[in-house]
Write an enzyme that holds these catalytic residues in place. Structure first.
Site, PDB file in Angstrom:
ATOM      1  N   THR A  49       0.057  -2.235   3.995  1.00 30.60           N
ATOM      2  CA  THR A  49       0.353  -3.410   3.178  1.00 30.60           C
ATOM      3  C   THR A  49       0.366  -4.618   4.107  1.00 30.60           C
ATOM      4  OG1 THR A  49       2.763  -3.462   3.463  1.00 30.60           O
ATOM      5  CG2 THR A  49       1.901  -1.914   1.824  1.00 30.60           C
ATOM      6  N   CYS A  50       0.685  -5.781   3.567  1.00 27.64           N
ATOM      7  CA  CYS A  50       0.748  -6.970   4.423  1.00 27.64           C
ATOM      8  C   CYS A  50       1.919  -6.889   5.400  1.00 27.64           C
ATOM      9  CB  CYS A  50       0.849  -8.237   3.575  1.00 27.64           C
ATOM     10  SG  CYS A  50       2.283  -8.259   2.471  1.00 27.64           S
ATOM     11  N   GLU A 104      12.627  -4.923  -3.192  1.00 25.21           N
ATOM     12  CA  GLU A 104      11.408  -5.335  -3.908  1.00 25.21           C
ATOM     13  C   GLU A 104      10.715  -4.100  -4.489  1.00 25.21           C
ATOM     14  OE1 GLU A 104       8.022  -5.014  -3.012  1.00 25.21           O
ATOM     15  OE2 GLU A 104       8.031  -4.422  -0.916  1.00 25.21           O
ATOM     16  N   GLU A 106       7.351  -3.743  -5.512  1.00 25.86           N
ATOM     17  CA  GLU A 106       5.924  -3.505  -5.281  1.00 25.86           C
ATOM     18  C   GLU A 106       5.673  -2.337  -4.333  1.00 25.86           C
ATOM     19  OE1 GLU A 106       1.887  -6.015  -4.060  1.00 25.86           O
ATOM     20  OE2 GLU A 106       3.870  -6.922  -3.830  1.00 25.86           O
ATOM     21  N   ALA A 180      -0.675 -24.589 -13.188  1.00 22.54           N
ATOM     22  CA  ALA A 180      -1.321 -23.311 -13.518  1.00 22.54           C
ATOM     23  C   ALA A 180      -1.666 -22.519 -12.265  1.00 22.54           C
ATOM     24  CB  ALA A 180      -2.579 -23.557 -14.354  1.00 22.54           C
ATOM     25  N   GLY A 181      -0.964 -22.820 -11.160  1.00 23.81           N
ATOM     26  CA  GLY A 181      -1.171 -22.051  -9.934  1.00 23.81           C
ATOM     27  C   GLY A 181      -0.414 -20.735  -9.985  1.00 23.81           C
TER      28      GLY A 181
END
EC number: 1.2.1.70
Length: 411
Positions: A49-50, A104, A106, A180-181
């Protein structure tokens, strides 16, 4: 062939020990990693992962040296774990205890997908399958039995929480999302998840981007020129834009003439100060305060989460040892059945020569099967006891002798 838990090895490179850019550089190199592992593992799973690059394996000779060579200069940040330390680390990872942001969610999906990828490549067998399935189970247990994943520690999620509390919920309300970012997208999605009946308006400099996001959340798309009109009809306004000067002027808010909830996570702020009295306003500092409160709750849950992890680590040890014992017993049974079949065939041949009828032959065969099971029963019981006591290495020695003898008889 049974594998000892002590053989389990992992090479770990994470955000805790290495710069993020160093760790992140390996996220896209999973395919290369599996290539270099050929010939030096019996089973392997790469978790990339990152924030982490980790290789779990039942190794052959040269495994650690191969992975260290692959890491290159980054290897100075790596740690090497063995046996129960590997199990404990992976279970903590799945539980969110090793994440940059405690709890977290994820990472749990990433652990599951890492195993599936290894299985797809044919390098994850039954032992790492057991390890990773129990890791995912542990991660789910921790999250269901504790508040380790309480709340939302991202600014968009915290902003939605503040707005929800101030507005008394979103159902039936008109929510205007300015921007809308990525942040705006998260806020709009969270609102839609919570409130199927909310009216959501997306406002953005680029109307095309606004339309794209609106399509995902069943909303409406507008350009910035429509802001005054939309504010006049809004109940809640969520703002996340990058601007040099405010896009929501004080005069626009004064013209609303009624109570309005505005949460702005833009930096610098996109709402002109001072705020009129009819507006509940929360800025980035207020959002950061919410995040700190959420993190404090999660941190208080760490001891509970760690206790669950330790319970599951102990369970994994038992399951691993039982699997090893079952495999050792299977080796012994293969040998015993082979010898029995050979001896029964010889006995049947002799009895036929003596004119014994078919019914008697069936009785003889049944007797041989029964005798074999009874003779092996003490050994099978010993095998299970040895597994529970962690004496798998001795059991493996016994199984190896039977394996060697079976190979000798086959030749």
């Amino acid at each position: 062939m049974p594998r000892l838990l002590e053989e389990l090895t992992a090479v770990i490179l994470t955000h805790r020990d290495a710069p993020l850019d160093v760790v992140g550089s390996f996220e896209s190199r999973v395919g290369e990693a599996y290539q270099i592992l050929r010939g030096v593992v019996d089973e392997a799973v790469v978790l990339a992962t990152c924030n982490r690059f980790e290789v779990y394996a039942l190794p052959r000779r040269g495994f650690v040296e191969t992975v260290i060579g692959f890491l290159g200069e980054a290897s100075r940040y790596a740690r090497i774990l063995h046996g129960m330390d590997v199990v404990r680390h992976l279970f903590r990872v799945a539980a969110g205890l090793e994440s940059a942001i405690i709890g977290e969610n994820e990472i749990l999906g990433q652990v599951a997908r890492a195993y599936e990828e290894a299985r797809r490549r044919g390098v994850a067998g039954k032992y790492l399958g057991l390890l990773f399935s129990q890791a995912v189970r542990t991660g789910k247990l921790v999250r269901s039995r504790t508040r380790i994943s309480y709340g939302n520690v991202g600014a968009p999620g915290a902003a939605v929480k503040l707005a929800r509390e101030a507005a008394g919920g979103f159902d039936g309300k008109h929510v205007v999302v300015v921007g809308a970012g990525e942040a705006g997208s998260i806020m709009a999605s969270l609102v839609r998840e919570e409130a199927p009946t909310a009216r959501i308006s997306i406002v953005n400099r680029s109307v095309d981007r606004a339309r794209e996001l609106a399509g995902k959340v069943r909303g409406e798309a507008y350009g910035l020129d429509m802001l005054p009109k939309l504010l006049a009809a809004a109940d809640v306004v969520l703002v996340a834009v990058t601007v040099n000067e405010p896009v929501i002027k004080r005069s626009m808010l004064e013209d609303v003439g009624r109570h309005l909830v505005v949460v702005d996570i833009s930096n610098p702020p996109a709402v002109e100060q001072p705020i009129p009295s009819n507006v509940y306003y929360a800025g980035l500092r207020d959002v950061e305060k919410v995040i700190k409160e959420v993190l404090a709750v999660r941190i208080r849950e760490v001891p509970k989460a760690e206790a669950i992890v330790e319970e599951q680590v102990a369970l994994l040890r038992k399951l691993w040892l039982k699997r090893g014992a079952d495999e050792a017993i299977a080796e012994i049974m293969r040998y015993a059945n082979r010898v029995m079949e050979e001896e029964v065939e010889e006995l049947v041949s002799r009895l036929r020569g003596l004119g014994v009828d078919g019914a008697a032959l069936l009785v003889a065969r049944s007797f041989a099967y029964s005798l074999t099971k009874k003779l092996l029963r003490p050994l099978i019981l010993y095998a299970h006891e040895a597994a529970l006591e962690g004496s798998l290495s001795k059991l493996e020695e016994i199984a190896q002798k039977y394996r060697d003898e079976l190979a000798r008889r086959q030749h």
